[in-house]
Design a protein around this motif. Structure first.
Motif, PDB file in Angstrom:
ATOM      1  N   LEU A  90      38.156  40.877  30.113  1.00 50.16           N
ATOM      2  CA  LEU A  90      39.028  40.812  31.129  1.00 50.16           C
ATOM      3  C   LEU A  90      39.311  39.279  31.753  1.00 50.16           C
ATOM      4  O   LEU A  90      38.515  38.670  31.417  1.00 50.16           O
ATOM      5  N   HIS A  91      40.387  39.075  31.954  1.00 50.71           N
ATOM      6  CA  HIS A  91      40.825  37.872  32.458  1.00 50.71           C
ATOM      7  C   HIS A  91      40.873  36.835  31.465  1.00 50.71           C
ATOM      8  O   HIS A  91      40.977  35.631  31.728  1.00 50.71           O
ATOM      9  N   ILE A  92      40.986  37.184  30.033  1.00 56.46           N
ATOM     10  CA  ILE A  92      41.138  36.281  28.961  1.00 56.46           C
ATOM     11  C   ILE A  92      42.376  36.716  28.256  1.00 56.46           C
ATOM     12  O   ILE A  92      42.669  37.874  28.053  1.00 56.46           O
ATOM     13  N   ILE A  93      43.084  35.556  27.948  1.00 57.04           N
ATOM     14  CA  ILE A  93      44.550  35.744  27.269  1.00 57.04           C
ATOM     15  C   ILE A  93      44.262  35.940  25.882  1.00 57.04           C
ATOM     16  O   ILE A  93      44.049  34.959  25.363  1.00 57.04           O
ATOM     17  N   ASP A  94      44.527  37.132  25.523  1.00 58.88           N
ATOM     18  CA  ASP A  94      44.500  37.328  24.054  1.00 58.88           C
ATOM     19  C   ASP A  94      45.768  36.844  23.550  1.00 58.88           C
ATOM     20  O   ASP A  94      46.822  37.771  23.834  1.00 58.88           O
ATOM     21  N   PRO A  95      46.221  36.036  22.738  1.00 54.90           N
ATOM     22  CA  PRO A  95      47.544  35.657  22.131  1.00 54.90           C
ATOM     23  C   PRO A  95      48.144  36.704  21.322  1.00 54.90           C
ATOM     24  O   PRO A  95      49.509  36.946  21.326  1.00 54.90           O
ATOM     25  N   VAL A  96      47.428  37.385  20.638  1.00 54.21           N
ATOM     26  CA  VAL A  96      47.796  38.370  19.633  1.00 54.21           C
ATOM     27  C   VAL A  96      48.230  39.710  20.445  1.00 54.21           C
ATOM     28  O   VAL A  96      49.574  40.024  20.260  1.00 54.21           O
ATOM     29  N   TYR A 121      46.421  42.521  32.096  1.00 49.82           N
ATOM     30  CA  TYR A 121      45.230  41.648  31.774  1.00 49.82           C
ATOM     31  C   TYR A 121      44.267  41.816  32.780  1.00 49.82           C
ATOM     32  O   TYR A 121      43.190  41.343  32.524  1.00 49.82           O
ATOM     33  N   GLY A 122      43.973  42.808  33.499  1.00 46.62           N
ATOM     34  CA  GLY A 122      43.048  43.185  34.201  1.00 46.62           C
ATOM     35  C   GLY A 122      42.593  42.329  35.411  1.00 46.62           C
ATOM     36  O   GLY A 122      41.533  42.135  35.638  1.00 46.62           O
ATOM     37  N   LEU A 123      43.731  41.793  35.988  1.00 48.13           N
ATOM     38  CA  LEU A 123      43.522  40.770  37.237  1.00 48.13           C
ATOM     39  C   LEU A 123      43.508  42.031  38.541  1.00 48.13           C
ATOM     40  O   LEU A 123      44.485  42.835  38.637  1.00 48.13           O
ATOM     41  N   LYS A 124      42.784  41.490  39.341  1.00 48.41           N
ATOM     42  CA  LYS A 124      42.825  42.255  40.664  1.00 48.41           C
ATOM     43  C   LYS A 124      43.862  41.955  41.428  1.00 48.41           C
ATOM     44  O   LYS A 124      44.407  40.656  41.752  1.00 48.41           O
ATOM     45  N   ILE A 125      44.610  42.994  41.778  1.00 50.27           N
ATOM     46  CA  ILE A 125      45.940  42.809  42.677  1.00 50.27           C
ATOM     47  C   ILE A 125      45.892  42.813  44.027  1.00 50.27           C
ATOM     48  O   ILE A 125      45.275  43.848  44.538  1.00 50.27           O
ATOM     49  N   THR A 126      46.409  41.622  44.780  1.00 51.99           N
ATOM     50  CA  THR A 126      46.113  41.609  46.219  1.00 51.99           C
ATOM     51  C   THR A 126      47.417  41.096  46.728  1.00 51.99           C
ATOM     52  O   THR A 126      48.344  40.785  46.045  1.00 51.99           O
ATOM     53  N   ASP A 127      47.570  41.301  48.121  1.00 54.52           N
ATOM     54  CA  ASP A 127      48.835  40.501  48.768  1.00 54.52           C
ATOM     55  C   ASP A 127      49.212  39.185  48.322  1.00 54.52           C
ATOM     56  O   ASP A 127      50.362  38.738  48.727  1.00 54.52           O
ATOM     57  N   SER A 128      48.112  38.424  47.943  1.00 52.48           N
ATOM     58  CA  SER A 128      48.295  36.702  47.791  1.00 52.48           C
ATOM     59  C   SER A 128      48.523  36.872  46.108  1.00 52.48           C
ATOM     60  O   SER A 128      48.392  35.442  45.958  1.00 52.48           O
ATOM     61  N   SER A 129      48.723  37.895  45.633  1.00 54.92           N
ATOM     62  CA  SER A 129      48.732  37.459  43.898  1.00 54.92           C
ATOM     63  C   SER A 129      49.739  36.604  43.594  1.00 54.92           C
ATOM     64  O   SER A 129      49.770  36.030  42.455  1.00 54.92           O
ATOM     65  N   ARG A 130      50.778  36.563  44.120  1.00 54.79           N
ATOM     66  CA  ARG A 130      51.963  35.898  43.773  1.00 54.79           C
ATOM     67  C   ARG A 130      51.741  34.310  43.984  1.00 54.79           C
ATOM     68  O   ARG A 130      52.330  33.667  43.412  1.00 54.79           O
ATOM     69  N   ARG A 131      51.065  33.981  44.613  1.00 58.20           N
ATOM     70  CA  ARG A 131      50.575  32.667  44.986  1.00 58.20           C
ATOM     71  C   ARG A 131      49.282  32.226  44.176  1.00 58.20           C
ATOM     72  O   ARG A 131      48.676  31.090  44.240  1.00 58.20           O
ATOM     73  N   ASN A 132      48.600  33.362  43.703  1.00 55.57           N
ATOM     74  CA  ASN A 132      47.379  33.133  42.811  1.00 55.57           C
ATOM     75  C   ASN A 132      47.471  32.316  41.656  1.00 55.57           C
ATOM     76  O   ASN A 132      48.406  32.778  41.002  1.00 55.57           O
ATOM     77  N   ASN A 179      44.844  46.757  29.774  1.00 55.82           N
ATOM     78  CA  ASN A 179      43.674  46.975  30.407  1.00 55.82           C
ATOM     79  C   ASN A 179      43.666  48.303  31.158  1.00 55.82           C
ATOM     80  O   ASN A 179      42.847  48.758  31.395  1.00 55.82           O
ATOM     81  N   PHE A 180      44.836  48.279  32.060  1.00 52.61           N
ATOM     82  CA  PHE A 180      45.011  49.559  32.782  1.00 52.61           C
ATOM     83  C   PHE A 180      45.201  50.715  32.040  1.00 52.61           C
ATOM     84  O   PHE A 180      44.688  51.925  31.983  1.00 52.61           O
ATOM     85  N   GLY A 181      46.151  50.590  30.877  1.00 52.63           N
ATOM     86  CA  GLY A 181      46.357  51.704  30.273  1.00 52.63           C
ATOM     87  C   GLY A 181      45.339  52.306  29.293  1.00 52.63           C
ATOM     88  O   GLY A 181      45.226  53.462  28.884  1.00 52.63           O
ATOM     89  N   SER A 182      44.416  51.404  28.843  1.00 52.52           N
ATOM     90  CA  SER A 182      43.196  51.570  27.917  1.00 52.52           C
ATOM     91  C   SER A 182      41.983  52.028  28.816  1.00 52.52           C
ATOM     92  O   SER A 182      40.939  52.150  28.294  1.00 52.52           O
ATOM     93  N   GLY A 183      42.278  52.073  29.870  1.00 58.14           N
ATOM     94  CA  GLY A 183      40.981  52.023  30.965  1.00 58.14           C
ATOM     95  C   GLY A 183      39.920  50.964  30.799  1.00 58.14           C
ATOM     96  O   GLY A 183      38.881  51.211  31.182  1.00 58.14           O
ATOM     97  N   GLY A 184      40.409  49.896  30.744  1.00 61.46           N
ATOM     98  CA  GLY A 184      39.633  48.790  30.434  1.00 61.46           C
ATOM     99  C   GLY A 184      39.129  48.046  31.502  1.00 61.46           C
ATOM    100  O   GLY A 184      38.128  47.023  31.636  1.00 61.46           O
ATOM    101  N   GLY A 185      39.600  48.526  32.811  1.00 65.95           N
ATOM    102  CA  GLY A 185      39.139  47.978  34.115  1.00 65.95           C
ATOM    103  C   GLY A 185      40.116  47.111  34.676  1.00 65.95           C
ATOM    104  O   GLY A 185      40.794  46.124  34.365  1.00 65.95           O
ATOM    105  N   ILE A 186      40.672  47.939  35.872  1.00 60.46           N
ATOM    106  CA  ILE A 186      41.849  47.374  36.651  1.00 60.46           C
ATOM    107  C   ILE A 186      41.488  47.596  38.041  1.00 60.46           C
ATOM    108  O   ILE A 186      40.966  48.924  38.378  1.00 60.46           O
ATOM    109  N   ARG A 187      41.819  47.040  39.100  1.00 61.61           N
ATOM    110  CA  ARG A 187      41.826  47.273  40.354  1.00 61.61           C
ATOM    111  C   ARG A 187      43.053  47.295  40.993  1.00 61.61           C
ATOM    112  O   ARG A 187      43.760  46.033  40.901  1.00 61.61           O
ATOM    113  N   LYS A 188      43.744  48.310  41.855  1.00 65.98           N
ATOM    114  CA  LYS A 188      45.139  48.173  42.167  1.00 65.98           C
ATOM    115  C   LYS A 188      45.149  47.108  43.465  1.00 65.98           C
ATOM    116  O   LYS A 188      44.265  46.787  44.213  1.00 65.98           O
TER     117      LYS A 188
END
Length: 227
Positions: free
Chosen positions: A6-12, A159-170, A218-227
């Motif tokens: 989670l939170h790591i950018i896999d280039p492949v 990417y499994g990032l927590k989505i909040t109201d401030s995500s656009r500025r994150n 992450n969301f599709g594979s059930g790897g961990g996501i929070r709306k």
């Protein structure tokens, strides 16, 4: 994409997803006239009108508006009340007033030519990070952190990032979208992501079971996501 990544950018995996979205978009993109324009004025107007407004609503008045107001000077020469009347179907009078003030300033200070450096754009009335980033990206092709609600949802889930109201500025969301947009035509990819999020990666009941990138998402594979 595994949960311990989670939170790591896999280039492949990023490349695989990017390539799929590019292929998906060719067949499934939505058609809006502003997407075909290379005019900095028309791009700016479309992004300004799309702020907090659905694309379908804007499409109903976009052609009329461009014909009636073909440049910033024509907006500056009208009145706020006339502009409000012409844009009443999409509402948000504060935005309409800001557009009028923008046109006045651009006509006065920049001879009617939209400045395309981000710092100057951000100094204009009603122009925030999203509009400034989108205009610079769409007009000169640079990769910018263009993050609207749809793109935030897609990037956050993938990417499994927590989505909040401030995500656009994150900062993290900005880093991840910049990586995802590494392509020759970031503008086109942004449109495809928006359309993919609209049709497949929807706010509720996303179509994960039929999504070809679910195994690296992450969301599709059930790897961990929070709306």
């Amino acid at each position: 994409m595994k949960s311990d990544n989670l939170h790591i950018i896999d280039p492949v995996e990023t490349s695989l997803a990017r390539d799929y979205i590019l292929k998906w978009g060719v067949k499934n993109q939505r058609s809006f006239n502003w997407r075909l324009s290379n005019s900095s004025y028309e791009i700016f107007i479309s992004e300004f009108l799309l702020h907090r407004t659905r694309a379908g609503q804007v499409s109903e008045i976009y052609d009329f508006f461009i014909q009636r107001y073909p440049n910033f000077e024509s907006i500056a020469e009208t009145t706020k009340s006339n502009l409000r009347e012409d844009l009443k179907t999409i509402g948000l009078n504060w935005r309409i007033d800001a557009l009028y003030d923008c046109a006045l300033r651009i006509s006065r200070d920049y001879r009617g030519i939209l400045p395309l450096d981000k710092t100057t754009l951000l100094s204009l009335p009603g122009v925030g990070e999203y509009i400034a980033s989108a205009v610079v990206c769409f007009c000169i092709g640079s990769i910018e952190p263009v993050l609207d609600t749809n793109i935030v949802r897609f990037i956050g889930r993938f990417y499994g990032l927590k989505i909040t109201d401030s995500s656009r500025r994150n900062k993290r969301f900005k880093e991840f979208i910049l990586q995802f947009l590494k392509t020759k035509n970031p503008r086109q990819l942004i449109y495809y992501i928006i359309d993919f999020a609209f049709a497949v990666c929807t706010p509720s009941k996303p179509k994960c079971t039929s999504c070809p990138i679910k195994t690296v998402c992450n969301f599709g594979s059930g790897g961990g996501i929070r709306k």
